[in-house]
Motif scaffolding. Structure first.
Motif, PDB file in Angstrom:
ATOM      1  N   ARG A  94      13.988   9.510   7.130  1.00 39.20           N
ATOM      2  CA  ARG A  94      13.973   9.492   5.660  1.00 39.20           C
ATOM      3  C   ARG A  94      12.881   8.548   5.164  1.00 39.20           C
ATOM      4  O   ARG A  94      12.654   7.494   5.752  1.00 39.20           O
ATOM      5  CB  ARG A  94      15.319   9.006   5.113  1.00 39.20           C
ATOM      6  N   ILE A  95      12.226   8.916   4.088  1.00 33.60           N
ATOM      7  CA  ILE A  95      11.227   8.051   3.466  1.00 33.60           C
ATOM      8  C   ILE A  95      11.959   7.129   2.500  1.00 33.60           C
ATOM      9  O   ILE A  95      12.663   7.585   1.595  1.00 33.60           O
ATOM     10  CB  ILE A  95      10.168   8.870   2.711  1.00 33.60           C
ATOM     11  N   LEU A  96      11.819   5.808   2.727  1.00 37.08           N
ATOM     12  CA  LEU A  96      12.493   4.829   1.882  1.00 37.08           C
ATOM     13  C   LEU A  96      11.481   4.004   1.102  1.00 37.08           C
ATOM     14  O   LEU A  96      10.459   3.598   1.652  1.00 37.08           O
ATOM     15  CB  LEU A  96      13.329   3.861   2.731  1.00 37.08           C
ATOM     16  N   PRO A  97      11.767   3.715  -0.177  1.00 40.35           N
ATOM     17  CA  PRO A  97      10.915   2.781  -0.910  1.00 40.35           C
ATOM     18  C   PRO A  97      10.970   1.414  -0.231  1.00 40.35           C
ATOM     19  O   PRO A  97      12.020   1.015   0.285  1.00 40.35           O
ATOM     20  CB  PRO A  97      11.531   2.723  -2.301  1.00 40.35           C
ATOM     21  N   PHE A  98       9.860   0.706  -0.225  1.00 40.07           N
ATOM     22  CA  PHE A  98       9.703  -0.542   0.518  1.00 40.07           C
ATOM     23  C   PHE A  98       9.256  -1.620  -0.462  1.00 40.07           C
ATOM     24  O   PHE A  98       8.146  -1.558  -1.002  1.00 40.07           O
ATOM     25  CB  PHE A  98       8.653  -0.298   1.605  1.00 40.07           C
ATOM     26  N   PHE A  99      10.141  -2.595  -0.744  1.00 38.49           N
ATOM     27  CA  PHE A  99       9.875  -3.611  -1.762  1.00 38.49           C
ATOM     28  C   PHE A  99       9.920  -5.017  -1.180  1.00 38.49           C
ATOM     29  O   PHE A  99      10.686  -5.298  -0.274  1.00 38.49           O
ATOM     30  CB  PHE A  99      10.912  -3.548  -2.884  1.00 38.49           C
ATOM     31  N   ASP A 100       9.147  -5.882  -1.769  1.00 41.83           N
ATOM     32  CA  ASP A 100       9.185  -7.303  -1.471  1.00 41.83           C
ATOM     33  C   ASP A 100      10.151  -7.936  -2.477  1.00 41.83           C
ATOM     34  O   ASP A 100       9.995  -7.737  -3.694  1.00 41.83           O
ATOM     35  CB  ASP A 100       7.780  -7.894  -1.626  1.00 41.83           C
ATOM     36  N   LEU A 101      11.157  -8.665  -2.002  1.00 45.70           N
ATOM     37  CA  LEU A 101      12.122  -9.288  -2.912  1.00 45.70           C
ATOM     38  C   LEU A 101      11.468 -10.242  -3.902  1.00 45.70           C
ATOM     39  O   LEU A 101      11.948 -10.416  -5.016  1.00 45.70           O
ATOM     40  CB  LEU A 101      13.199 -10.028  -2.110  1.00 45.70           C
ATOM     41  N   MET A 102      10.371 -10.849  -3.523  1.00 44.84           N
ATOM     42  CA  MET A 102       9.722 -11.805  -4.416  1.00 44.84           C
ATOM     43  C   MET A 102       9.071 -11.112  -5.613  1.00 44.84           C
ATOM     44  O   MET A 102       8.835 -11.723  -6.646  1.00 44.84           O
ATOM     45  CB  MET A 102       8.691 -12.646  -3.655  1.00 44.84           C
ATOM     46  N   TRP A 103       8.819  -9.808  -5.506  1.00 42.05           N
ATOM     47  CA  TRP A 103       8.254  -9.039  -6.617  1.00 42.05           C
ATOM     48  C   TRP A 103       9.197  -9.081  -7.820  1.00 42.05           C
ATOM     49  O   TRP A 103       8.752  -9.159  -8.964  1.00 42.05           O
ATOM     50  CB  TRP A 103       8.022  -7.592  -6.153  1.00 42.05           C
ATOM     51  N   ILE A 104      10.517  -9.054  -7.548  1.00 44.18           N
ATOM     52  CA  ILE A 104      11.506  -9.105  -8.628  1.00 44.18           C
ATOM     53  C   ILE A 104      11.316 -10.358  -9.476  1.00 44.18           C
ATOM     54  O   ILE A 104      11.470 -10.327 -10.688  1.00 44.18           O
ATOM     55  CB  ILE A 104      12.949  -9.074  -8.049  1.00 44.18           C
ATOM     56  N   LEU A 105      10.951 -11.454  -8.820  1.00 47.12           N
ATOM     57  CA  LEU A 105      10.787 -12.727  -9.526  1.00 47.12           C
ATOM     58  C   LEU A 105       9.343 -12.993  -9.947  1.00 47.12           C
ATOM     59  O   LEU A 105       9.044 -14.026 -10.537  1.00 47.12           O
ATOM     60  CB  LEU A 105      11.274 -13.873  -8.627  1.00 47.12           C
ATOM     61  N   GLY A 106       8.446 -12.068  -9.625  1.00 48.08           N
ATOM     62  CA  GLY A 106       7.048 -12.246  -9.980  1.00 48.08           C
ATOM     63  C   GLY A 106       6.377 -13.376  -9.215  1.00 48.08           C
ATOM     64  O   GLY A 106       5.495 -14.048  -9.742  1.00 48.08           O
ATOM     65  N   GLN A 107       6.795 -13.605  -7.977  1.00 47.93           N
ATOM     66  CA  GLN A 107       6.236 -14.699  -7.182  1.00 47.93           C
ATOM     67  C   GLN A 107       5.457 -14.166  -5.987  1.00 47.93           C
ATOM     68  O   GLN A 107       5.426 -12.966  -5.737  1.00 47.93           O
ATOM     69  CB  GLN A 107       7.357 -15.631  -6.729  1.00 47.93           C
ATOM     70  N   GLU A 108       4.854 -15.074  -5.235  1.00 46.86           N
ATOM     71  CA  GLU A 108       4.025 -14.714  -4.089  1.00 46.86           C
ATOM     72  C   GLU A 108       4.826 -13.915  -3.064  1.00 46.86           C
ATOM     73  O   GLU A 108       5.952 -14.279  -2.716  1.00 46.86           O
ATOM     74  CB  GLU A 108       3.477 -15.987  -3.433  1.00 46.86           C
ATOM     75  N   PRO A 109       4.261 -12.802  -2.563  1.00 42.73           N
ATOM     76  CA  PRO A 109       4.997 -11.943  -1.634  1.00 42.73           C
ATOM     77  C   PRO A 109       5.277 -12.603  -0.290  1.00 42.73           C
ATOM     78  O   PRO A 109       4.600 -13.540   0.106  1.00 42.73           O
ATOM     79  CB  PRO A 109       4.077 -10.732  -1.454  1.00 42.73           C
ATOM     80  N   VAL A 110       6.297 -12.072   0.380  1.00 42.47           N
ATOM     81  CA  VAL A 110       6.637 -12.512   1.735  1.00 42.47           C
ATOM     82  C   VAL A 110       5.559 -11.976   2.682  1.00 42.47           C
ATOM     83  O   VAL A 110       5.183 -10.801   2.601  1.00 42.47           O
ATOM     84  CB  VAL A 110       8.027 -11.974   2.154  1.00 42.47           C
ATOM     85  N   GLN A 111       5.070 -12.813   3.577  1.00 41.37           N
ATOM     86  CA  GLN A 111       4.016 -12.424   4.511  1.00 41.37           C
ATOM     87  C   GLN A 111       4.614 -11.884   5.814  1.00 41.37           C
ATOM     88  O   GLN A 111       5.665 -12.334   6.250  1.00 41.37           O
ATOM     89  CB  GLN A 111       3.122 -13.630   4.827  1.00 41.37           C
ATOM     90  N   ALA A 112       3.910 -10.935   6.402  1.00 35.78           N
ATOM     91  CA  ALA A 112       4.314 -10.411   7.712  1.00 35.78           C
ATOM     92  C   ALA A 112       4.079 -11.494   8.759  1.00 35.78           C
ATOM     93  O   ALA A 112       3.172 -12.308   8.623  1.00 35.78           O
ATOM     94  CB  ALA A 112       3.500  -9.166   8.049  1.00 35.78           C
ATOM     95  N   GLU A 113       4.926 -11.512   9.784  1.00 36.03           N
ATOM     96  CA  GLU A 113       4.766 -12.454  10.895  1.00 36.03           C
ATOM     97  C   GLU A 113       4.478 -11.662  12.158  1.00 36.03           C
ATOM     98  O   GLU A 113       5.221 -10.730  12.484  1.00 36.03           O
ATOM     99  CB  GLU A 113       6.041 -13.282  11.081  1.00 36.03           C
ATOM    100  N   GLU A 114       3.414 -12.027  12.846  1.00 34.93           N
ATOM    101  CA  GLU A 114       3.020 -11.365  14.091  1.00 34.93           C
ATOM    102  C   GLU A 114       2.921  -9.851  13.926  1.00 34.93           C
ATOM    103  O   GLU A 114       3.355  -9.085  14.784  1.00 34.93           O
ATOM    104  CB  GLU A 114       3.993 -11.736  15.217  1.00 34.93           C
ATOM    105  N   GLY A 115       2.383  -9.423  12.777  1.00 37.09           N
ATOM    106  CA  GLY A 115       2.163  -7.995  12.546  1.00 37.09           C
ATOM    107  C   GLY A 115       3.402  -7.201  12.211  1.00 37.09           C
ATOM    108  O   GLY A 115       3.378  -5.972  12.239  1.00 37.09           O
ATOM    109  N   GLN A 116       4.514  -7.892  11.871  1.00 34.80           N
ATOM    110  CA  GLN A 116       5.764  -7.200  11.552  1.00 34.80           C
ATOM    111  C   GLN A 116       6.424  -7.811  10.325  1.00 34.80           C
ATOM    112  O   GLN A 116       6.282  -8.999  10.046  1.00 34.80           O
ATOM    113  CB  GLN A 116       6.744  -7.298  12.719  1.00 34.80           C
ATOM    114  N   TYR A 117       7.150  -6.972   9.602  1.00 34.47           N
ATOM    115  CA  TYR A 117       7.978  -7.428   8.486  1.00 34.47           C
ATOM    116  C   TYR A 117       9.433  -7.452   8.941  1.00 34.47           C
ATOM    117  O   TYR A 117       9.873  -6.554   9.660  1.00 34.47           O
ATOM    118  CB  TYR A 117       7.893  -6.462   7.293  1.00 34.47           C
ATOM    119  N   ARG A 118      10.164  -8.473   8.518  1.00 36.62           N
ATOM    120  CA  ARG A 118      11.634  -8.447   8.659  1.00 36.62           C
ATOM    121  C   ARG A 118      12.137  -7.659   7.452  1.00 36.62           C
ATOM    122  O   ARG A 118      11.721  -7.908   6.323  1.00 36.62           O
ATOM    123  CB  ARG A 118      12.210  -9.857   8.614  1.00 36.62           C
ATOM    124  N   VAL A 119      13.056  -6.755   7.713  1.00 33.49           N
ATOM    125  CA  VAL A 119      13.497  -5.846   6.651  1.00 33.49           C
ATOM    126  C   VAL A 119      15.010  -5.705   6.680  1.00 33.49           C
ATOM    127  O   VAL A 119      15.622  -5.723   7.746  1.00 33.49           O
ATOM    128  CB  VAL A 119      12.845  -4.447   6.871  1.00 33.49           C
TER     129      VAL A 119
END
Length: 169
Positions: A94-119
């Motif tokens: 399934r195709i899922l929308p992919f959001f950064d939680l910090m976007w809700i607050l208008g703050q700096e996005p969460v950065q990927a670590e070692e080429g991966q996102y925790r989701v």
């Protein structure tokens, strides 16, 4: 039959039950009839919920455990970006929308670590959404204080006071 309706009333019931976190099951058997099952959440005067706590940068967010479908690592190259739909990932076909939680607050996005996102993947109103988080924390029972009408924040229900005098959204 001539007495059957269009199901509009049942759709209203199903939608209302789903909105409060319940579940509707309909089971029909030929020549036996139909069984309607309505599973409703416990309602208490205080809104206490078992929640998964996650951190996005320095902010703690809480998600009802019953809404969390999965937590996983997603390689950066598996995130698709399009002009019409924004970012998305594929989860179980399934195709899922992919959001950064910090976007809700208008703050700096969460950065990927070692080429991966925790989701975490959360289900809401029969749809799933993937959220980027910095860290998974221990689940807790929390008391949710909903925002007043004057302080509605799209995407957030309210706040919770956590151990150590921390606040969760």
């Amino acid at each position: 039959s001539s007495t059957a309706g269009r199901g509009v009333g049942m759709d209203v019931i199903r939608t209302t039950i789903n909105e409060i976190g319940g579940e509707t099951k309909i089971e029909s058997k030929l020549s036996e009839g139909t069984t309607f099952s309505f599973i409703l959440p416990n309602v208490t005067a205080v809104n206490i919920s078992d929640c998964l706590l996650v951190r996005a940068n320095k902010t703690i967010f809480t998600f009802p455990i019953l809404s969390v479908v999965a937590s996983q690592l997603v390689p950066v190259d598996k995130v698709t970006t399009t002009t019409n739909t924004g970012r998305s990932i594929i989860y179980l076909g399934r195709i899922l929308p992919f959001f950064d939680l910090m976007w809700i607050l208008g703050q700096e996005p969460v950065q990927a670590e070692e080429g991966q996102y925790r989701v975490i993947i959360v289900e809401y109103k029969q749809s799933c959404i993937a959220y980027i988080v910095s860290d998974y924390l221990n689940p807790q029972k929390i008391v949710i204080t909903e925002f007043s009408e004057n302080m509605k924040v799209p995407g957030l229900l309210g706040t919770a006071i956590l151990s150590g005098r921390q606040m969760g959204l």
